[in-house]
Structure formats: structure tokens, C-alpha cells
Design an enzyme around this catalytic site. Structure first.
Site, PDB file in Angstrom:
ATOM      1  N   LYS A 154       0.598  -3.903   4.414  1.00  0.00           N
ATOM      2  CA  LYS A 154       1.046  -3.693   5.784  1.00  0.00           C
ATOM      3  C   LYS A 154       1.924  -2.443   5.868  1.00  0.00           C
ATOM      4  O   LYS A 154       2.164  -1.739   4.897  1.00  0.00           O
ATOM      5  CB  LYS A 154       1.798  -4.924   6.287  1.00  0.00           C
ATOM      6  CG  LYS A 154       0.949  -6.181   6.409  1.00  0.00           C
ATOM      7  CD  LYS A 154      -0.235  -5.985   7.311  1.00  0.00           C
ATOM      8  CE  LYS A 154      -0.883  -7.295   7.754  1.00  0.00           C
ATOM      9  NZ  LYS A 154      -1.272  -8.219   6.710  1.00  0.00           N
ATOM     10  N   ILE A 155       2.452  -2.171   7.060  1.00  0.00           N
ATOM     11  CA  ILE A 155       3.136  -0.914   7.334  1.00  0.00           C
ATOM     12  C   ILE A 155       4.435  -0.799   6.543  1.00  0.00           C
ATOM     13  O   ILE A 155       4.753   0.254   5.982  1.00  0.00           O
ATOM     14  CB  ILE A 155       3.369  -0.777   8.852  1.00  0.00           C
ATOM     15  CG1 ILE A 155       2.005  -0.749   9.552  1.00  0.00           C
ATOM     16  CG2 ILE A 155       4.159   0.498   9.182  1.00  0.00           C
ATOM     17  CD1 ILE A 155       2.057  -1.016  11.028  1.00  0.00           C
TER      18      ILE A 155
END
EC number: 2.6.1.92
Length: 389
Positions: free
Chosen positions: A192-193
Site C-alpha cells: 500500500k501507499i
């Protein structure tokens, strides 16, 4: 990467992240210490939400969000078919039923038009959902203003599944400010980010919902005398008020997450640079590139192209296989949830969501992560060009 393979996503860990984790390991607290609330504050301040509740995964966050909103057996939750199964499974954990709303063919997000029609039909049938889980697929924000207006009309609560979208903006507001929802969920899985190695968070502007989720994440136990039913017998005293879970995040994970948050804007800038570059490089390719609403700012967790059928040319399956063979770690996000065997056996077997199914036949996720170099991106594009030939 080993064998020079380019993955579709990868964490970005620097020396500051490592130092933060080492400091947590050397501290007096490995689990329930000061790092978890520090991480919660970093996320809530960034998003502009009043409260944040860190847990061990976004799936856990979805579960306790549903419970805090009162979802129970006999109730109904709706979500998009194009999402990870957790967006639907959270309802089943509560004993509730699940149904789906088809996607918009341009944005690939849950369609406000399809939702409007389905709500009207559901009201006539006396079977409205209690909760709508709106998923910001790939980080591209849903049309939250339209979804919120529809849900308010029918008294449906909204959970934003922003597992792909931290750092994104809807209009001028940050995803997670809960301007159009009761609760927003984030994921911190390694691809994820930002990452906390594994973890999730629920943010809300409602103090009662936040307190309910805090209780649910830790066995339903409180040590706050103001919330106890009996007079405390001593400083060691605690009470279990409800049936909760062990969904707590550790201080080690939170320390990593807090460190990562200091680079969130940097990660976002690089993701957008790479996505803009893909848009330019693929402009003449026989593929459909991701839609991005210029009024918003996508979280850009994923870059998903669509490969339409072309007579006598390689289709999605062949292109996918050729890219994998060329060392490009493409993926597919996602298989429609209603087609999964579990959901086919739980009321979805005879249902069709044509836009979601069309998306599934064509979608390929290309590599996108801050550490992807321009040279590696060029290699991805060259491999795609050859695969499409």
C-alpha cells in the site's frame, strides 16, 4: 529484485524507518505503548478527522466499523463487486447479508446511477441496506457527494474503504476527513501507499463510534472507571463490557507507520509522476488507461489498464501471460466478489453485474510504486508493446 523481476507493488523502507522500528524495539513497550496513539494522531491530523483507531489490519477495521454502526444478523450491506473480498466479508462476520452495486464503466468505482436504481427498488421491496461500503478503487475517489446524498435519502450509513487511497483528496478535502461518511478505513499492507508492515486504521468524526471501535479492538475491555459498571476494586481492576477482539496494533508496527507518514506526500508525488508518464507512453497503445478526475487527487495505489478484445489480436489473458513471462509482475485487481464460490453459495449465484464482469475480462494491473525507476517503467511499456502485438 531477484531475477530482475519487476513487481506490481513494493514497500519503500529507508534508514529513518529502520531507526524508528529499532527505537521501538529498544523501548519499554512492544505492544501497548506510546507509538500507537502517535501513529493515530499522525493519520488523523493528515486527513482532518477527529479520531483514529489503529488495528492489526484493514479487514479488522472494516469489521469493527460495521459493529460500531450496529450491523447485525438480518441486516444488509452493499458494496462494489470490484474490490478485495474483505469489503464484503466484514458484513458476514457480523451475521449480515451482502449484495452488490455495479460499477461505473469509466471510473470502475461503484456507480451512483446503479445505486440510485437499486435503492429505489430495495425500498419498494422493504429490504434496504444498513451500510454501503464505498471503495476508492486504485485510490481514485468515488463520487462521494452523490453517494452521500443518495444514502442520506434512504438512511444508509457509509463506510469509505480507502485501503488504496490515503494521501488522496476528494475536491479540496483529504480522503479520510469523513465529510461524506461515518467511518473511513485505511490499509497499511506492504504494497500500500504507506506501510506499518501489516495494519489498518479507522478514522471518524464521531466520538461514540471511535470509543466503540476502541473497545471492540481490545477484547471489549475497559480500564476507564467512568465506563465501568461497578466501583473499581483497585488500580488493577478492569471490566469486559462487550464481546470484543484482539485486533490491536503493536508499537513496532505503529513506529514504522508514523515514520512512513512523514514521506506520504513524497510517495504521492512519485506515484503521480509515474502515472502521468504511463499515460503519455501508452497514449497510442490499444488499451484503456485509468480514469482520473481532475477535480480530485487520486491515491494511485494501482495503475490498472484494460485490454479490450480485438479480432485476431492477443486478449487480456494472453497479454497477462506474456508480461509475466517477460519478468513483469503484473496482477489483477480484482476478481468480482459475487463470482467467488462462497458468495455464489450465499445468494449471488444467479446475479449478474455486467460492468464489473466486463472490467474483469479486460483488467491488468501494471507495476506502480515509488521505487520504480523510469528505466524499469520503460521496460514495462516495451514488454506491454510486445505482448499486445
Amino acid at each position: 529484485m531477484s531475477n530482475n523481476r519487476i513487481p506490481y507493488g513494493r514497500q519503500d523502507i529507508n534508514e529513518d524507518d529502520i531507526a524508528a522500528v529499532v527505537a521501538a524495539l529498544k523501548s519499554d513497550f512492544l505492544t501497548q505503548g506510546p507509538e500507537v496513539p502517535r501513529f493515530e494522531q499522525a493519520v488523523s491530523q493528515y486527513c482532518g478527522a477527529a479520531h483514529a483507531v489503529a488495528v492489526n489490519s484493514a479487514t479488522s477495521a472494516l469489521h469493527i466499523a460495521c459493529l460500531a454502526l450496529g450491523l447485525k444478523a438480518g441486516d444488509l450491506l452493499w458494496t462494489t463487486p470490484i474490490t478485495f473480498v474483505a469489503s464484503a466479508n466484514c458484513a458476514r462476520y457480523c451475521g449480515a447479508d451482502v449484495d452488490f452495486v455495479d460499477i461505473d464503466p469509466v471510473t470502475s468505482n461503484l456507480s451512483p446511477a446503479a445505486l440510485s436504481k437499486k435503492l429505489e427498488t430495495a425500498k419498494k421491496a422493504g429490504r434496504l441496506p444498513k451500510i454501503l461500503v464505498a471503495v476508492h478503487l486504485s485510490g481514485e475517489p468515488c463520487d462521494m457527494q452523490k453517494l452521500a446524498a443518495l444514502c442520506a435519502e434512504y438512511d444508509v450509513k457509509i463506510i469509505e474503504d480507502a485501503s488504496h487511497a490515503i494521501g488522496g483528496r476528494y475536491g479540496a478535502g483529504s480522503i479520510g476527513n469523513c465529510a461524506h461518511s461515518a467511518i473511513t478505513i485505511f490499509s497499511f499492507h506492504p504494497v500500500k501507499i504507506v506501510t506499518s508492515a501489516e495494519g489498518g486504521m479507522a478514522v471518524t468524526n464521531d466520538l461514540e463510534l471511535a470509543e466503540a471501535m476502541r473497545l471492540l479492538r481490545s477484547h471489549g475491555i475497559t480500564r476507564d472507571p467512568a465506563k465501568m459498571l461497578n466501583v473499581p476494586h483497585g488500580p488493577w481492576y478492569y471490566e469486559q463490557l462487550i464481546l470484543g477482539f484482539n485486533y490491536r496494533m503493536t508499537d513496532i508496527q505503529a513506529a514504522l507507520g508514523t515514520s512512513q507518514m512523514t514521506r506520504l506526500d513524497q510517495f504521492m508525488r512519485r506515484r503521480h509522476e509515474l502515472a502521468d508518464r504511463y499515460d503519455e507512453l501508452l497514449a497510442d497503445f490499444p488499451v484503456v488507461t485509468p480514469h482520473r478526475n481532475k477535480e480530485n487527487y487520486s491515491g494511485l495505489h494501482l495503475y490498472v489498464i484494460r485490454v479490450p478484445d480485438r479480432a485476431g489480436k492477443p486478449g487480456r489473458d494472453d497479454v497477462f501471460a506474456r508480461l509475466q513471462a517477460a519478468g513483469i509482475g503484473v496482477n489483477l485487481h480484482y476478481m468480482p466478489v459475487h463470482l467467488q464460490p462462497y458468495y455464489r453459495d450465499h445468494g449471488q449465484g444467479n446475479k449478474s453485474f455486467p460492468e464489473a464482469e466486463a472490467y474483469y475480462r479486460e483488467a491488468i494491473t501494471l507495476p506502480l510504486y515509488p521505487g520504480l525507476s523510469d528505466a524499469d517503467q520503460d521496460r514495462v511499456v516495451a514488454a506491454l508493446d510486445a505482448a499486445l502485438a
